[in-house]
Design an enzyme around this catalytic site. Structure first.
Site, PDB file in Angstrom:
ATOM      1  N   HIS A 102      -1.864   1.228  11.811  1.00  0.00           N
ATOM      2  CA  HIS A 102      -2.238   2.721  11.895  1.00  0.00           C
ATOM      3  C   HIS A 102      -2.643   2.892  13.358  1.00  0.00           C
ATOM      4  CE1 HIS A 102      -1.959   2.454   7.402  1.00  0.00           C
ATOM      5  NE2 HIS A 102      -3.273   1.930   7.483  1.00  0.00           N
ATOM      6  N   ARG A 196       5.382   1.176   9.429  1.00  0.00           N
ATOM      7  CA  ARG A 196       5.897   0.120   8.790  1.00  0.00           C
ATOM      8  C   ARG A 196       6.588  -0.920   9.837  1.00  0.00           C
ATOM      9  NH1 ARG A 196       8.573   3.369   5.334  1.00  0.00           N
ATOM     10  NH2 ARG A 196       7.335   3.868   3.437  1.00  0.00           N
TER      11      ARG A 196
END
Length: 315
Positions: A102, A196
């Site tokens: 993140h 991802r």
């Protein structure tokens, strides 16, 4: 003011399962991976499920009652869903989640027009041998980039075996993944941004370039030990939120804080919360996996029962 409960917002995920049926009777069909417990985000808005505000969206009552709900230090005149600081989830991983990372606020504001994400995981239940990924085994950025291209990312990942009752802090820039066979509570900054880097060949979009922009190859985390003999533990202080663990056996009384709201999530047992509303003493049941919001101007409340609660709040 009264303690506010919310309807569950369920999300089907490719890695989800049916574990929540052990605790609830309202699970929809499909592989349910996430239940958003308290959310004020463009991708999920909590609806109140109890009391006189039942049926209203969280953002509606914040705009109506302002600082009386969220607190004097949180409310601003042009309050939007992005300004609510927390997002509370229950996650059920029937399969491994993607390896991901993140961004922090600075990067997310500039690139995504959203908040960055700090999150914490409390392990509620897990299968024997269940693991999480937190950080790398010491690879360089170049080695990691090559592993993404060659499909060998797993070899670069630091894996940790988990057990119920453990708490982990996942900061921006830290590569991480929840392994299969885990039920956990996730307390996080109000954001839905994930990059991802590896998805176990499931064909979903990867975000390797953005991930490489934000990965911290020196980052790591560890389990924070919980002492079940203490009634209250100030357990985690991060830049974006704090977590306290409450072990209630009998009753415990405290008063809300006019500067900020509190969120409680029950991770063991059950009980009640007692409070005074319009001059009358009232009680609300608390079940395992339920979350509820304590408005900043609620006043005194009493937690009653045999239960473990996670208390989440900012500053």
């Amino acid at each position: 003011m009264y303690p506010i409960k919310f309807s569950n917002l369920y999300y089907e995920k490719i890695w989800g399962g049916r574990k929540l049926e052990d605790y609830r009777t309202n699970l929809p069909k499909g592989n349910i991976g996430e239940s958003w417990e308290i959310a004020c985000h463009k991708n999920g808005m909590s609806i109140i499920s109890n009391g006189k505000y039942k049926g209203k969206a969280l953002i509606e009552i914040i705009k109506e009652y302002k600082n009386l709900i969220v607190g004097d230090k949180i409310y601003i005149d042009k309050f939007t869903d992005r300004d609510f600081p927390l997002l509370i989830k229950i996650i059920n991983s029937n399969e491994n989640l993607s390896v991901q990372v993140h961004p922090n606020d600075k990067y997310a504001h500039r690139v995504e027009n959203d908040n960055g994400k700090v999150e914490a995981w409390y392990i509620i239940d897990c299968e024997e041998g269940a693991e999480i990924i937190v950080g790398t085994t010491g690879c360089t950025k170049e080695e990691f980039k090559r592993s993404c291209t060659e499909g060998t990312v797993e070899g670069c990942m630091n894996k940790i075996a988990v057990k119920p009752g453990e708490l982990f802090l996942i900061e921006p820039g830290l590569l991480h993944s929840i392994g299969k066979g885990i039920l956990l509570a996730e307390i996080q900054q109000n954001s839905d941004i994930t990059y991802r880097v590896y998805d176990y060949h499931r064909g979903r979009e990867l975000h390797i370039d953005k991930a490489l922009d934000v990965v911290n190859f020196n980052g790591g985390t560890k389990s924070l030990c919980i002492n079940n003999d203490l009634v209250i533990q100030n357990h985690m202080n991060s830049e974006k939120f704090n977590i306290d663990i409450y072990n209630i056996k009998g009753s415990y009384s405290e008063t809300s804080d006019k500067d900020k709201f509190f969120v409680f999530t029950c991770v063991e047992g059950k009980g009640k919360i007692s409070f005074v509303d319009e001059g009358l003493r009232k009680f609300i049941d608390i079940s395992i996996l339920e979350s509820f919001l304590i408005p900043a101007y609620l006043g005194e409340y009493i937690l009653i029962g045999d239960m473990k609660l996670i208390k989440s709040h900012v500053f």
